[in-house]
Scaffold this motif. Structure first.
Motif, PDB file in Angstrom:
ATOM      1  N   ALA A 186       2.772   0.067  12.439  1.00  0.00           N
ATOM      2  CA  ALA A 186       2.267  -0.298  11.371  1.00  0.00           C
ATOM      3  C   ALA A 186       2.036  -2.071  11.494  1.00  0.00           C
ATOM      4  CB  ALA A 186       3.427  -0.399  10.122  1.00  0.00           C
ATOM      5  N   ARG A 187       0.831  -2.241  11.316  1.00  0.00           N
ATOM      6  CA  ARG A 187       0.153  -3.703  11.289  1.00  0.00           C
ATOM      7  C   ARG A 187       0.442  -4.314  10.136  1.00  0.00           C
ATOM      8  NH1 ARG A 187      -5.319  -3.809  14.457  1.00  0.00           N
ATOM      9  NH2 ARG A 187      -4.798  -5.915  14.364  1.00  0.00           N
ATOM     10  N   VAL A 188       1.472  -4.882   9.523  1.00  0.00           N
ATOM     11  CA  VAL A 188       1.769  -5.319   8.249  1.00  0.00           C
ATOM     12  C   VAL A 188       1.187  -6.753   8.176  1.00  0.00           C
ATOM     13  CG1 VAL A 188       3.638  -5.756   6.637  1.00  0.00           C
ATOM     14  CG2 VAL A 188       3.893  -3.900   8.191  1.00  0.00           C
ATOM     15  N   MET A 189       0.390  -6.759   6.800  1.00  0.00           N
ATOM     16  CA  MET A 189      -0.049  -8.066   6.601  1.00  0.00           C
ATOM     17  C   MET A 189       0.525  -8.356   5.235  1.00  0.00           C
ATOM     18  SD  MET A 189      -3.965  -9.472   6.119  1.00  0.00           S
ATOM     19  CE  MET A 189      -4.563  -8.377   4.695  1.00  0.00           C
ATOM     20  N   VAL A 190       1.092  -9.549   5.021  1.00  0.00           N
ATOM     21  CA  VAL A 190       1.594 -10.182   3.712  1.00  0.00           C
ATOM     22  C   VAL A 190       0.542 -11.159   3.408  1.00  0.00           C
ATOM     23  CG1 VAL A 190       3.212 -11.050   2.541  1.00  0.00           C
ATOM     24  CG2 VAL A 190       4.004  -9.518   4.357  1.00  0.00           C
ATOM     25  N   ASP A 247       0.868  -1.225  -0.020  1.00  0.00           N
ATOM     26  CA  ASP A 247       0.054  -0.009  -0.213  1.00  0.00           C
ATOM     27  C   ASP A 247       0.739   1.199  -0.079  1.00  0.00           C
ATOM     28  OD1 ASP A 247      -2.374  -1.557  -0.021  1.00  0.00           O
ATOM     29  OD2 ASP A 247      -2.505  -1.652   2.297  1.00  0.00           O
ATOM     30  N   VAL A 248       0.478   2.529  -0.741  1.00  0.00           N
ATOM     31  CA  VAL A 248       1.198   3.470  -0.643  1.00  0.00           C
ATOM     32  C   VAL A 248       0.315   4.742  -0.590  1.00  0.00           C
ATOM     33  CG1 VAL A 248       3.030   4.815  -2.016  1.00  0.00           C
ATOM     34  CG2 VAL A 248       2.884   2.434  -2.544  1.00  0.00           C
ATOM     35  N   THR A 249      -0.068   5.133  -1.413  1.00  0.00           N
ATOM     36  CA  THR A 249      -0.973   6.638  -1.286  1.00  0.00           C
ATOM     37  C   THR A 249      -2.043   6.356  -0.561  1.00  0.00           C
ATOM     38  OG1 THR A 249      -0.577   7.275  -3.622  1.00  0.00           O
ATOM     39  CG2 THR A 249      -2.303   8.263  -2.725  1.00  0.00           C
ATOM     40  N   GLY A 250      -2.081   7.078   0.710  1.00  0.00           N
ATOM     41  CA  GLY A 250      -3.084   7.162   1.717  1.00  0.00           C
ATOM     42  C   GLY A 250      -3.272   6.026   2.629  1.00  0.00           C
ATOM     43  N   ALA A 251      -2.013   5.293   2.449  1.00  0.00           N
ATOM     44  CA  ALA A 251      -1.909   4.162   3.563  1.00  0.00           C
ATOM     45  C   ALA A 251      -1.286   4.675   4.825  1.00  0.00           C
ATOM     46  CB  ALA A 251      -1.038   3.061   3.012  1.00  0.00           C
ATOM     47  N   PRO A 293       1.263   5.665   7.377  1.00  0.00           N
ATOM     48  CA  PRO A 293       2.365   6.805   7.448  1.00  0.00           C
ATOM     49  C   PRO A 293       3.820   5.805   7.067  1.00  0.00           C
ATOM     50  CG  PRO A 293       0.908   7.434   9.164  1.00  0.00           C
ATOM     51  CD  PRO A 293       0.624   6.161   8.625  1.00  0.00           C
ATOM     52  N   ALA A 294       4.047   4.953   7.647  1.00  0.00           N
ATOM     53  CA  ALA A 294       5.183   4.250   7.551  1.00  0.00           C
ATOM     54  C   ALA A 294       5.121   3.859   5.977  1.00  0.00           C
ATOM     55  CB  ALA A 294       5.387   2.763   8.442  1.00  0.00           C
ATOM     56  N   PHE A 295       4.203   3.280   5.391  1.00  0.00           N
ATOM     57  CA  PHE A 295       4.410   2.686   4.035  1.00  0.00           C
ATOM     58  C   PHE A 295       4.319   3.930   3.085  1.00  0.00           C
ATOM     59  CE2 PHE A 295       3.046  -1.898   3.639  1.00  0.00           C
ATOM     60  CZ  PHE A 295       3.821  -2.201   4.851  1.00  0.00           C
ATOM     61  N   ARG A 341      -9.139   1.081  -2.002  1.00  0.00           N
ATOM     62  CA  ARG A 341      -7.902   2.171  -1.682  1.00  0.00           C
ATOM     63  C   ARG A 341      -7.618   2.099  -0.252  1.00  0.00           C
ATOM     64  NH1 ARG A 341      -7.530   2.153  -6.400  1.00  0.00           N
ATOM     65  NH2 ARG A 341      -7.438   3.988  -7.959  1.00  0.00           N
ATOM     66  N   PRO A 342      -6.344   2.060   0.182  1.00  0.00           N
ATOM     67  CA  PRO A 342      -5.901   1.989   1.346  1.00  0.00           C
ATOM     68  C   PRO A 342      -6.128   3.421   2.482  1.00  0.00           C
ATOM     69  CG  PRO A 342      -4.181   2.229   0.089  1.00  0.00           C
ATOM     70  CD  PRO A 342      -5.208   2.256  -0.716  1.00  0.00           C
ATOM     71  N   GLY A 343      -6.377   3.091   3.436  1.00  0.00           N
ATOM     72  CA  GLY A 343      -6.598   4.434   4.327  1.00  0.00           C
ATOM     73  C   GLY A 343      -5.375   4.217   5.628  1.00  0.00           C
ATOM     74  N   PRO A 344      -5.456   5.344   6.418  1.00  0.00           N
ATOM     75  CA  PRO A 344      -3.983   5.312   7.328  1.00  0.00           C
ATOM     76  C   PRO A 344      -3.964   4.335   8.236  1.00  0.00           C
ATOM     77  CG  PRO A 344      -5.803   7.026   7.756  1.00  0.00           C
ATOM     78  CD  PRO A 344      -6.267   6.244   6.659  1.00  0.00           C
ATOM     79  N   GLU A 345      -4.955   3.478   8.419  1.00  0.00           N
ATOM     80  CA  GLU A 345      -4.356   2.384   9.245  1.00  0.00           C
ATOM     81  C   GLU A 345      -3.933   0.952   8.512  1.00  0.00           C
ATOM     82  OE1 GLU A 345      -4.717   2.388  12.629  1.00  0.00           O
ATOM     83  OE2 GLU A 345      -5.174   4.635  12.289  1.00  0.00           O
ATOM     84  N   ARG A 346      -3.974   0.886   7.220  1.00  0.00           N
ATOM     85  CA  ARG A 346      -3.454  -0.258   6.546  1.00  0.00           C
ATOM     86  C   ARG A 346      -2.278  -0.001   5.960  1.00  0.00           C
ATOM     87  NH1 ARG A 346      -7.169  -1.906   1.153  1.00  0.00           N
ATOM     88  NH2 ARG A 346      -5.218  -1.527   0.081  1.00  0.00           N
ATOM     89  N   ALA A 347      -1.616  -1.451   6.157  1.00  0.00           N
ATOM     90  CA  ALA A 347      -0.306  -1.580   5.730  1.00  0.00           C
ATOM     91  C   ALA A 347      -0.135  -2.967   5.038  1.00  0.00           C
ATOM     92  CB  ALA A 347       0.676  -1.481   6.694  1.00  0.00           C
TER      93      ALA A 347
END
Length: 521
Positions: A364-368, A284-288, A290-292, A413-419
């Motif tokens: 960031a709660r990263v999910m692969v 995720d990038v745009t809107g995701a 902040p870490a991403f 589209r990702p939101g600020p909680e999504r990574a």
């Protein structure tokens, strides 16, 4: 170990080699031979005509629904299908002359009105089908005579005839009178008529006795099977076992080990063939989160992944990709773009720099994640990716998800909680950078998790160009997007197929499972 079909596509803005004629066992006369059973890796997403552009997600649909044009297996050039010839009228218009005497499976006529309607329905912004990812400027069609249509684009598009190879032509009558059936009961003009779709099990078709190709000298194949059955089995071992037991004659996407076993048995064989597909990693990038959105974090992700090891030890087959999504035989390929090097130490330094600058990396709660059955061993692949990210200090969880589960966020589209980090196959049937750049990076496309209006403007402008100017523009875009760390190319996929020993297949670079190009020995 394997029979490998080698081939590629021809460079140039239009003359890309979609088809490669490879007769796996030559010389046998065609004859009718009952039912052909093909076991697929996944169930069809839908049966709409627009789904004909992606065989991997809608296997076998082109047996029912045809296109205006097809591709010559030997030369890679466009050849007639439902259109017999075509020419450019002006910068925005192409005229397609239609094949006379063709009828849809519901008995309605294939004429200019029906063809123009079908083209508009597939490419409609209102319908917003996924095929629009492969579209350049907006496509519309209008009647230009009883058996001719004009296909227009909002701005010049050199690839327009090739795009007509992607979208299918289905019954205007069905869409107008019974639209609720369109997703599940396809009505086309093809050599086979749809019979039924038993959800979770299979879909079937029977021979179309009125198919135009039975008597046309320019038909793209010959009918040699009376019935088709596409069986859905997500486990590669089950698909391979069905070939061994004689329950199926063709199995999609077995593992390299299963391929070797099929080769060793007298009743089966196996091929490994290059394709128009690639495996990519998309954070995720745009809107995701902040870490991403931080470039250093994305750089750390890219440099943490040992793609060559994944290809060698998990995929078993495939071609390493460098710093760009397509290979040197694609128009727009940039030979000066550097690869993303595997450098875990650099990843650790980049993450440390980001943390020191206040980037909330550890929050960031990263999910692969990946979709079940998308490629062989996809579960093991994302486990490896998750382990490599954890090794450099990016905590994550790994999830292999069913199609219904993953689609909820895959196209959102990702939101600020999504990574999220997605590992997924993509395709480019034209092997031209205009498709890949638009599908994966453009603000308007549903697969893209990145948005830069200025990049979109340059991409749209590049599509207006031709010849060397077009190639140069795409090379510049490829170099630019590489340094933004948006999509990590994992591998160009070589698909692996197990076949009954007495089955012949005219292999296509775009891996279309078209039964009139298969036959018994």
């Amino acid at each position: 170990m394997f029979d490998t079909v080698r081939g590629g596509c021809r460079s140039g803005p239009i003359a890309v080699g979609i088809g490669l004629a490879v007769l796996l066992a030559a010389g046998a006369p065609a004859r009718a031979s009952g039912e052909l059973v093909i076991v697929t890796h996944a169930e069809n997403q839908a049966m709409q005509a627009q789904q004909t552009y992606k065989e991997v997600n809608s296997p076998g649909l082109r047996n029912v629904i045809e296109q205006l044009v097809t591709v010559d297996l030997e030369t890679g050039a466009l050849k007639p299908m439902l259109a017999t010839r075509w020419e450019r009228v002006d910068d925005l218009t192409w005229r397609f002359h239609l094949r006379d005497g063709v009828r849809f499976h519901d008995g309605s006529p294939f004429d200019a009105e029906a063809a123009a309607f079908a083209v508009n329905w597939v490419w409609s912004p209102r319908n917003s089908f996924h095929i629009r990812e492969t579209m350049g400027p907006q496509i519309t069609a209008e009647v230009a005579g009883p058996m001719a249509i004009h296909v227009k684009t909002a701005t010049p598009d050199a690839l327009l005839p090739w795009r007509m190879y992607l979208g299918g032509i289905s019954s205007m009558r069905q869409i107008q009178e019974t639209p609720a059936q369109v997703d599940e009961r396809p009505i086309g003009t093809g050599p086979y008529r749809f019979v039924e779709w038993r959800k979770g099990q299979h879909w079937t078709a029977e021979v179309n006795p009125d198919w135009w190709g039975r008597s046309a000298p320019d038909a793209y194949g010959k009918v040699t099977f009376d019935r088709l059955r596409f069986v859905f089995r997500r486990e590669p071992a089950v698909r391979a076992a069905m070939i061994e037991a004689g329950e199926a004659q063709f199995a999609m996407f077995v593992t390299p080990e299963q391929c070797a076993q099929a080769k060793a048995r007298p009743n089966s064989t196996c091929i490994v063939a290059p394709s128009d597909s690639y495996l990519f990693l998309r954070p995720d990038v745009t809107g995701a989160h902040p870490a991403f959105q931080d470039l250093r974090v994305r750089q750390a992700i890219f440099h943490a992944i040992d793609r060559r090891a994944i290809i060698e030890h998990l995929m078993g087959v495939g071609e390493h990709l460098g710093g760009q999504m397509l290979t040197s035989d694609a128009d727009g390929y940039n030979p000066d773009v550097a690869d993303y090097e595997f450098d875990p130490a650099k990843s650790r330094r980049l993450l440390a720099e980001a943390r020191a600058a206040g980037v909330p990396v550890d929050a960031a709660r990263v999910m692969v994640a990946a979709r079940v059955g998308s490629v062989p061993r996809i579960g093991e692949i994302i486990e490896a990716v998750g382990g490599m990210l954890a090794e450099v200090g990016l905590r994550n969880r790994v999830e292999l998800q069913e199609q219904g589960q993953i689609i909820e966020w895959f196209l959102k589209r990702p939101g600020p909680e999504r990574a999220n980090v997605l590992v997924h196959p993509g395709g480019n049937p034209l092997w031209d950078y205009s498709l890949t750049l638009r599908a994966l990076y453009h603000c308007e496309t549903i697969v893209s998790m990145y948005c830069d209006p200025e990049f979109d403007r340059r991409l749209d402008q590049a599509n207006l160009l031709s010849s060397e100017a077009r190639t140069r523009a795409f090379r510049e875009l490829v170099a630019d997007i590489r340094d933004r760390y948006v999509i990590l190319p994992m591998a160009r996929i070589s698909w692996t197929y197990a076949l009954a020993a007495d089955l012949e297949w005219d292999y296509r670079f775009d891996q279309r499972l078209v039964a009139v190009q298969m036959r018994r020995k």
